[in-house]
Design a protein around this motif. Structure first.
Motif, PDB file in Angstrom:
ATOM      1  N   GLY A 122       0.848  -1.212   0.099  1.00 33.82           N
ATOM      2  CA  GLY A 122      -0.136   0.043   0.079  1.00 33.82           C
ATOM      3  C   GLY A 122       0.864   1.346   0.221  1.00 33.82           C
ATOM      4  N   ARG A 123       0.299   2.644   0.162  1.00 33.98           N
ATOM      5  CA  ARG A 123       1.114   3.634  -0.042  1.00 33.98           C
ATOM      6  C   ARG A 123       1.161   4.070   1.479  1.00 33.98           C
ATOM      7  N   CYS A 181       4.366   1.062  -1.465  1.00 34.90           N
ATOM      8  CA  CYS A 181       4.490   1.137  -2.958  1.00 34.90           C
ATOM      9  C   CYS A 181       3.168   1.683  -3.743  1.00 34.90           C
ATOM     10  N   ASN A 182       3.473   2.568  -4.720  1.00 37.00           N
ATOM     11  CA  ASN A 182       2.341   2.974  -5.390  1.00 37.00           C
ATOM     12  C   ASN A 182       1.913   2.250  -6.612  1.00 37.00           C
ATOM     13  N   ILE A 183       1.147   1.728  -6.672  1.00 40.22           N
ATOM     14  CA  ILE A 183       0.843   0.492  -7.809  1.00 40.22           C
ATOM     15  C   ILE A 183       0.750   1.229  -9.026  1.00 40.22           C
ATOM     16  N   ARG A 184       0.498   2.652  -9.105  1.00 42.11           N
ATOM     17  CA  ARG A 184       0.352   3.355 -10.315  1.00 42.11           C
ATOM     18  C   ARG A 184       1.779   3.363 -11.038  1.00 42.11           C
ATOM     19  N   ALA A 218      -6.257  -3.036  -3.867  1.00 40.31           N
ATOM     20  CA  ALA A 218      -5.913  -1.421  -3.752  1.00 40.31           C
ATOM     21  C   ALA A 218      -6.953  -0.904  -4.672  1.00 40.31           C
ATOM     22  N   GLY A 219      -7.572   0.080  -4.322  1.00 38.27           N
ATOM     23  CA  GLY A 219      -8.505   0.877  -5.336  1.00 38.27           C
ATOM     24  C   GLY A 219      -9.050   2.103  -4.711  1.00 38.27           C
ATOM     25  N   THR A 233      -5.310   3.937 -10.737  1.00 32.79           N
ATOM     26  CA  THR A 233      -5.669   2.862  -9.555  1.00 32.79           C
ATOM     27  C   THR A 233      -6.449   1.701  -9.510  1.00 32.79           C
TER      28      THR A 233
HETATM   29  N1  ADE Z   1      -4.568   2.237  -2.461  1.00 34.34           N
HETATM   30  C1  ADE Z   1      -5.010   3.160  -3.095  1.00 34.34           C
HETATM   31  N2  ADE Z   1      -4.562   3.747  -4.042  1.00 34.34           N
HETATM   32  C2  ADE Z   1      -3.450   3.126  -4.058  1.00 34.34           C
HETATM   33  C3  ADE Z   1      -2.099   2.984  -4.760  1.00 34.34           C
HETATM   34  N3  ADE Z   1      -2.278   3.966  -5.912  1.00 34.34           N
HETATM   35  N4  ADE Z   1      -1.013   2.407  -4.639  1.00 34.34           N
HETATM   36  C4  ADE Z   1      -1.122   1.476  -3.534  1.00 34.34           C
HETATM   37  N5  ADE Z   1      -2.067   1.396  -2.570  1.00 34.34           N
HETATM   38  C5  ADE Z   1      -3.322   2.044  -2.990  1.00 34.34           C
END
Ligand code: ADE
Length: 295
Positions: free
Chosen positions: A44-45, A69-72, A98-99, A120
Motif C-alpha cells: 500500500g501507499r 508501493c504506489n501501484i500506479r 487497492a483501489g 489506481t
Molecule cells: N491504495 C489506493 N491507491 C493506491 C495506490 N495507488 N497504490 C497502492 N495502494 C493504493
C-alpha cells in the motif's frame, strides 16, 4: 483470533500479496489469510497503516511484512514484487484489492481525475498481476483475485471507477485464458455495499446516501468485510482449483433489483457472517447497528 470457516493451515507455507492491505477489505483478507497460515505481504501507499496491520497480524500469531508501493508506478511495482519474491522465495497468491475513487458526475470529471482513477483501479492491478506472473507465478503456478465493484449496469457518480472495474473484469477473463498454461487461476470478486472504513473516505454530503443503502439491497443490509474476505479466500484456495475467469458477486442481490418490482422487506434478514475479530464500524454508520452488518 480470526474465525475463518476455512481449514486451519490451508495456506501454510504459502505467500500471499494483498494490495490495499492497510485498511478495509484488504486488511480483513490479510488477517484471514494469515490466520490460515499464509505469510502475507501487505502492499500500500501508507507506511503507518501497513505497519499497524502488520502488528495486528503478528500479535494474532501470524506472519506479515509491509511494502510501501504506489501501484500506479510501474518501476515501483516491479521493484516491490522483486523484493517480496526475493525475501520470501515464492508468491502463491495475489489479492488485487487497492483501489479508490471520488464521487463526481461524468460531466465534471477532468482527464487528470479520470486517469488517476483508471490507473489506481485498472492499470495498477494489471501491473501487479503481470509482475507476480512474470517474476514468480510462471514457475510454480498461483492464484489471483481482482477486487472490483458492483458496477453492473453503470455506476452513477463514479463513472471513472465503474469503467475501470468493468475493464478489470475483462482483464480477469483474458488473464484466466492466457495464464492457465502456467497453472495460474485468475478470478474477481465484486463486492456491493460493505460496512468498511472506505465509507468514511466519502464527503459528508454522501452520508445519508450511504446510510440508506441497505434499503436498496434485497438482503436488506450491508456486507461485513469478512463476507467479502471469505469469497476471496475461497477463490484462492484449492477448493476453487477448477475455477478461473469468473467474477463472484458478493452484493446481497443488489443488481437483481428491478424497477417496477417493489422490494419485499426481508422477514428475517440474512444473518451476517462476521469472522473478523478486529472489524470496526465505519464512523458514518455508527449508531445504525440494525441497518448494517454489525461489526
Ligand atoms: N491504495 C489506493 N491507491 C493506491 C495506490 N495507488 N497504490 C497502492 N495502494 C493504493
Amino acid at each position: 483470533m480470526y474465525r475463518s470457516v476455512f481449514r486451519p493451515g490451508l495456506f501454510q507455507g504459502q505467500v500471499a500479496v494483498v494490495t490495499g492491505g492497510g485498511s478495509g477489505i484488504g486488511r480483513c483478507t490479510a488477517h484471514e489469510l494469515a490466520s490460515l497460515g499464509a505469510a502475507v505481504a501487505l502492499v500500500g501507499r501508507n507506511a503507518e497503516k501497513l505497519a499497524a496491520v502488520r502488528t495486528e497480524i503478528v500479535e494474532a500469531g501470524g506472519t506479515a511484512h509491509a511494502y510501501v508501493c504506489n501501484i500506479r508506478d510501474e518501476a515501483a511495482v516491479q521493484a516491490t514484487v522483486a523484493q517480496i519474491y526475493g525475501e520470501h522465495g515464492r508468491i502463491d497468491a495475489l489479492v488485487n484489492n487497492a483501489g479508490g475513487q471520488f464521487p463526481a458526475p461524468l460531466k465534471d470529471i477532468s482527464a487528470k481525475g479520470w486517469e488517476a482513477v483508471v490507473q489506481t483501479n485498472l492499470t495498477g492491478g494489471f501491473l501487479m498481476a503481470r509482475e507476480c506472473l512474470n517474476q514468480a507465478m510462471q514457475q510454480r503456478g498461483g492464484a489471483i483475485v481482482n477486487i472490483v465493484a458492483d458496477m453492473w449496469g453503470g455506476m452513477p457518480n463514479m463513472g471513472h471507477s465503474g469503467a475501470a472495474r468493468a475493464g478489470m473484469v475483462n482483464l480477469t477473463e483474458t488473464a484466466a485464458f492466457e495464464w492457465a498454461q502456467y497453472g495460474v487461476r485468475v478470478n474477481a470478486v465484486a463486492p456491493g455495499y460493505v460496512a468498511s472504513s472506505g465509507m468514511d473516505a466519502y464527503p459528508p454530503w454522501m452520508a445519508e446516501t450511504i446510510r440508506s443503502m441497505p434499503s436498496t439491497v434485497p438482503l436488506g443490509r450491508f456486507a461485513a468485510e469478512a463476507e467479502v474476505s471469505s469469497a476471496i479466500v475461497y477463490l484462492l484456495s484449492e477448493a476453487a482449483a477448477f475455477i478461473t475467469g469468473t467474477t463472484l458477486r458478493v452484493d446481497g442481490g443488489r443488481p437483481n433489483v428491478r424497477p417496477g418490482s417493489p422490494m419485499p422487506a426481508p422477514r428475517h434478514g440474512a444473518a451476517p457472517f462476521n469472522g473478523f475479530h478486529l472489524a470496526v464500524t465505519p464512523k458514518v454508520l455508527q449508531g445504525e447497528e440494525d441497518r448494517h452488518a454489525g461489526a
